[in-house]
Design a protein around this motif. Structure first.
Motif, PDB file in Angstrom:
ATOM      1  N   ARG A 195       0.819  -1.215   0.000  1.00 22.53           N
ATOM      2  CA  ARG A 195       0.000   0.000   0.000  1.00 22.53           C
ATOM      3  C   ARG A 195       0.848   1.259   0.000  1.00 22.53           C
ATOM      4  N   ILE A 196       2.170   1.115   0.103  1.00 23.07           N
ATOM      5  CA  ILE A 196       3.057   2.275   0.192  1.00 23.07           C
ATOM      6  C   ILE A 196       3.469   2.726  -1.203  1.00 23.07           C
ATOM      7  N   GLN A 197       3.321   4.017  -1.458  1.00 27.66           N
ATOM      8  CA  GLN A 197       3.776   4.609  -2.708  1.00 27.66           C
ATOM      9  C   GLN A 197       4.711   5.772  -2.378  1.00 27.66           C
ATOM     10  N   ASP A 198       5.832   5.816  -3.078  1.00 27.67           N
ATOM     11  CA  ASP A 198       6.916   6.729  -2.749  1.00 27.67           C
ATOM     12  C   ASP A 198       6.871   7.957  -3.654  1.00 27.67           C
ATOM     13  N   THR A 199       6.634   9.125  -3.063  1.00 30.40           N
ATOM     14  CA  THR A 199       6.593  10.355  -3.864  1.00 30.40           C
ATOM     15  C   THR A 199       7.968  10.728  -4.402  1.00 30.40           C
ATOM     16  N   ARG A 200       9.035  10.279  -3.749  1.00 32.54           N
ATOM     17  CA  ARG A 200      10.369  10.532  -4.298  1.00 32.54           C
ATOM     18  C   ARG A 200      10.547   9.792  -5.621  1.00 32.54           C
ATOM     19  N   ILE A 201      10.062   8.560  -5.683  1.00 35.98           N
ATOM     20  CA  ILE A 201      10.147   7.795  -6.927  1.00 35.98           C
ATOM     21  C   ILE A 201       9.226   8.405  -7.986  1.00 35.98           C
ATOM     22  N   MET A 202       8.051   8.861  -7.579  1.00 35.03           N
ATOM     23  CA  MET A 202       7.188   9.571  -8.532  1.00 35.03           C
ATOM     24  C   MET A 202       7.942  10.718  -9.185  1.00 35.03           C
ATOM     25  N   ALA A 203       8.631  11.502  -8.357  1.00 34.50           N
ATOM     26  CA  ALA A 203       9.356  12.664  -8.871  1.00 34.50           C
ATOM     27  C   ALA A 203      10.480  12.244  -9.809  1.00 34.50           C
ATOM     28  N   HIS A 204      11.176  11.178  -9.453  1.00 31.73           N
ATOM     29  CA  HIS A 204      12.302  10.730 -10.278  1.00 31.73           C
ATOM     30  C   HIS A 204      11.816  10.194 -11.622  1.00 31.73           C
ATOM     31  N   ILE A 205      10.698   9.467 -11.611  1.00 27.39           N
ATOM     32  CA  ILE A 205      10.134   8.970 -12.866  1.00 27.39           C
ATOM     33  C   ILE A 205       9.673  10.139 -13.735  1.00 27.39           C
ATOM     34  N   HIS A 206       9.069  11.132 -13.109  1.00 31.58           N
ATOM     35  CA  HIS A 206       8.546  12.275 -13.849  1.00 31.58           C
ATOM     36  C   HIS A 206       9.665  13.124 -14.453  1.00 31.58           C
ATOM     37  N   ASP A 207      10.727  13.372 -13.669  1.00 28.06           N
ATOM     38  CA  ASP A 207      11.838  14.210 -14.154  1.00 28.06           C
ATOM     39  C   ASP A 207      13.135  13.705 -13.529  1.00 28.06           C
ATOM     40  N   PRO A 208      13.831  12.781 -14.198  1.00 26.34           N
ATOM     41  CA  PRO A 208      15.030  12.152 -13.622  1.00 26.34           C
ATOM     42  C   PRO A 208      16.192  13.117 -13.401  1.00 26.34           C
ATOM     43  N   LEU A 209      16.135  14.303 -13.982  1.00 33.44           N
ATOM     44  CA  LEU A 209      17.259  15.232 -13.888  1.00 33.44           C
ATOM     45  C   LEU A 209      17.100  16.242 -12.763  1.00 33.44           C
ATOM     46  N   TYR A 210      15.953  16.251 -12.083  1.00 35.43           N
ATOM     47  CA  TYR A 210      15.718  17.236 -11.029  1.00 35.43           C
ATOM     48  C   TYR A 210      15.945  16.610  -9.663  1.00 35.43           C
ATOM     49  N   SER A 211      16.330  17.413  -8.685  1.00 36.84           N
ATOM     50  CA  SER A 211      16.518  16.947  -7.314  1.00 36.84           C
ATOM     51  C   SER A 211      15.265  16.234  -6.806  1.00 36.84           C
ATOM     52  N   THR A 212      15.466  15.168  -6.022  1.00 36.57           N
ATOM     53  CA  THR A 212      14.325  14.475  -5.413  1.00 36.57           C
ATOM     54  C   THR A 212      14.159  14.840  -3.934  1.00 36.57           C
ATOM     55  N   ALA A 213      14.848  15.877  -3.455  1.00 34.45           N
ATOM     56  CA  ALA A 213      14.675  16.338  -2.076  1.00 34.45           C
ATOM     57  C   ALA A 213      13.264  16.898  -1.909  1.00 34.45           C
ATOM     58  N   LEU A 214      12.600  16.532  -0.797  1.00 34.86           N
ATOM     59  CA  LEU A 214      11.206  16.898  -0.603  1.00 34.86           C
ATOM     60  C   LEU A 214      10.985  18.403  -0.688  1.00 34.86           C
ATOM     61  N   LYS A 215      11.790  19.182   0.046  1.00 35.61           N
ATOM     62  CA  LYS A 215      11.544  20.620   0.087  1.00 35.61           C
ATOM     63  C   LYS A 215      11.759  21.266  -1.281  1.00 35.61           C
ATOM     64  N   LYS A 216      12.758  20.801  -2.017  1.00 37.66           N
ATOM     65  CA  LYS A 216      12.981  21.372  -3.350  1.00 37.66           C
ATOM     66  C   LYS A 216      11.834  21.022  -4.286  1.00 37.66           C
ATOM     67  N   LEU A 217      11.356  19.782  -4.216  1.00 39.25           N
ATOM     68  CA  LEU A 217      10.225  19.397  -5.047  1.00 39.25           C
ATOM     69  C   LEU A 217       8.965  20.161  -4.650  1.00 39.25           C
ATOM     70  N   ALA A 218       8.754  20.312  -3.346  1.00 39.21           N
ATOM     71  CA  ALA A 218       7.590  21.062  -2.889  1.00 39.21           C
ATOM     72  C   ALA A 218       7.689  22.519  -3.317  1.00 39.21           C
ATOM     73  N   GLY A 219       8.906  23.071  -3.297  1.00 36.24           N
ATOM     74  CA  GLY A 219       9.096  24.431  -3.771  1.00 36.24           C
ATOM     75  C   GLY A 219       8.796  24.576  -5.251  1.00 36.24           C
ATOM     76  N   ARG A 220       9.015  23.524  -5.990  1.00 33.69           N
ATOM     77  CA  ARG A 220       8.755  23.548  -7.430  1.00 33.69           C
ATOM     78  C   ARG A 220       7.286  23.310  -7.763  1.00 33.69           C
ATOM     79  N   HIS A 221       6.649  22.373  -7.066  1.00 41.36           N
ATOM     80  CA  HIS A 221       5.310  21.928  -7.457  1.00 41.36           C
ATOM     81  C   HIS A 221       4.194  22.413  -6.536  1.00 41.36           C
ATOM     82  N   VAL A 222       4.525  22.808  -5.300  1.00 43.88           N
ATOM     83  CA  VAL A 222       3.480  23.117  -4.320  1.00 43.88           C
ATOM     84  C   VAL A 222       3.516  24.585  -3.909  1.00 43.88           C
ATOM     85  N   ASP A 223       4.631  25.032  -3.339  1.00 42.99           N
ATOM     86  CA  ASP A 223       4.737  26.395  -2.826  1.00 42.99           C
ATOM     87  C   ASP A 223       6.204  26.802  -2.843  1.00 42.99           C
ATOM     88  N   PRO A 224       6.569  27.878  -3.534  1.00 46.91           N
ATOM     89  CA  PRO A 224       7.977  28.283  -3.613  1.00 46.91           C
ATOM     90  C   PRO A 224       8.650  28.475  -2.259  1.00 46.91           C
TER      91      PRO A 224
END
Length: 212
Positions: free
Chosen positions: A99-128
């Motif tokens: 039942r576990i799904q990894d948002t870090r892996i989601m991010a890597h599959i979506h864009d393998p060249l971008y950082s997978t750090a949570l805060k950086k991804l959240a800054g990009r997709h959720v709130d700067p």
């Protein structure tokens, strides 16, 4: 969560939510599942985050997760799931890894060249503003300017900047999953990578048979 009244409120929040993804995260004494241990576990959705000190309130977390697995089919979203899964397994929490799904892996599959750090991804997709949150608390703890000279292993769970930072992580994880999951759910590589990650975690922890 500090009191029984908080636990009741946490349980009411859980029951109101119904069959929807829940995000889970941990804070620990360090980075090694073999040497370190869980200090706090966090649970949340896209608007609410709960931080439960493990030593006192782990039972409330385990009860909620067990009921979620029994009643509903929705996933548990974690960011870098193998890390938190290892710590929670060591602490005695048995999570259904299917039942576990990894948002870090989601991010890597979506864009393998971008950082997978949570805060950086959240800054990009959720709130700067999310991008700077990690640095703010990390610099406070490492500078020695905090109230008690605390580290990540010793900062009190009721220190407000610590628990609010921890509770916010699950909100960001859930919101990040809301953005990324629709983009990767039909890509076979996501299911493969997501499944293999937790198998690999078990191999790292327990070893693996090798035909020499």
């Amino acid at each position: 969560v500090e009191t029984i009244a908080d636990v009741v409120e946490f349980d009411e929040w859980f029951q109101r939510g119904g069959d929807r993804p829940i995000a889970v995260d941990t804070e620990g004494t360090g980075l090694s599942p073999e040497r370190d241990h869980v200090r706090m576990v966090q649970v949340g959705d896209d608007k609410h985050g709960w931080a439960l000190p493990w030593e006192r309130w782990s039972g409330a977390f385990i009860d909620v997760i067990n009921r979620m697995f029994a009643r509903w089919r929705s996933p548990v979203w974690m960011h870098n799931a193998k890390f938190d899964y290892a710590f929670l397994t060591k602490a005695g929490a048995k999570l259904d890894r299917s039942r576990i799904q990894d948002t870090r892996i989601m991010a890597h599959i979506h864009d393998p060249l971008y950082s997978t750090a949570l805060k950086k991804l959240a800054g990009r997709h959720v709130d700067p503003q999310a991008a700077g949150l990690q640095d703010t608390l990390s610099s406070t703890l490492s500078s020695g300017s905090n109230e008690g000279g605390w580290t990540w292993a010793t900062v009190p769970c009721d220190y407000e900047p610590y628990w609010t930072y921890a509770a916010l992580d699950v909100i960001l994880t859930r919101q990040l999953g809301d953005v990324l999951y629709p983009l990767v759910k039909d890509i076979p590589a996501f299911d493969i990578e997501n499944s293999v990650a937790l198998v690999a975690e078990g191999m790292e922890r327990n070893g693996a048979h090798v035909d020499v």
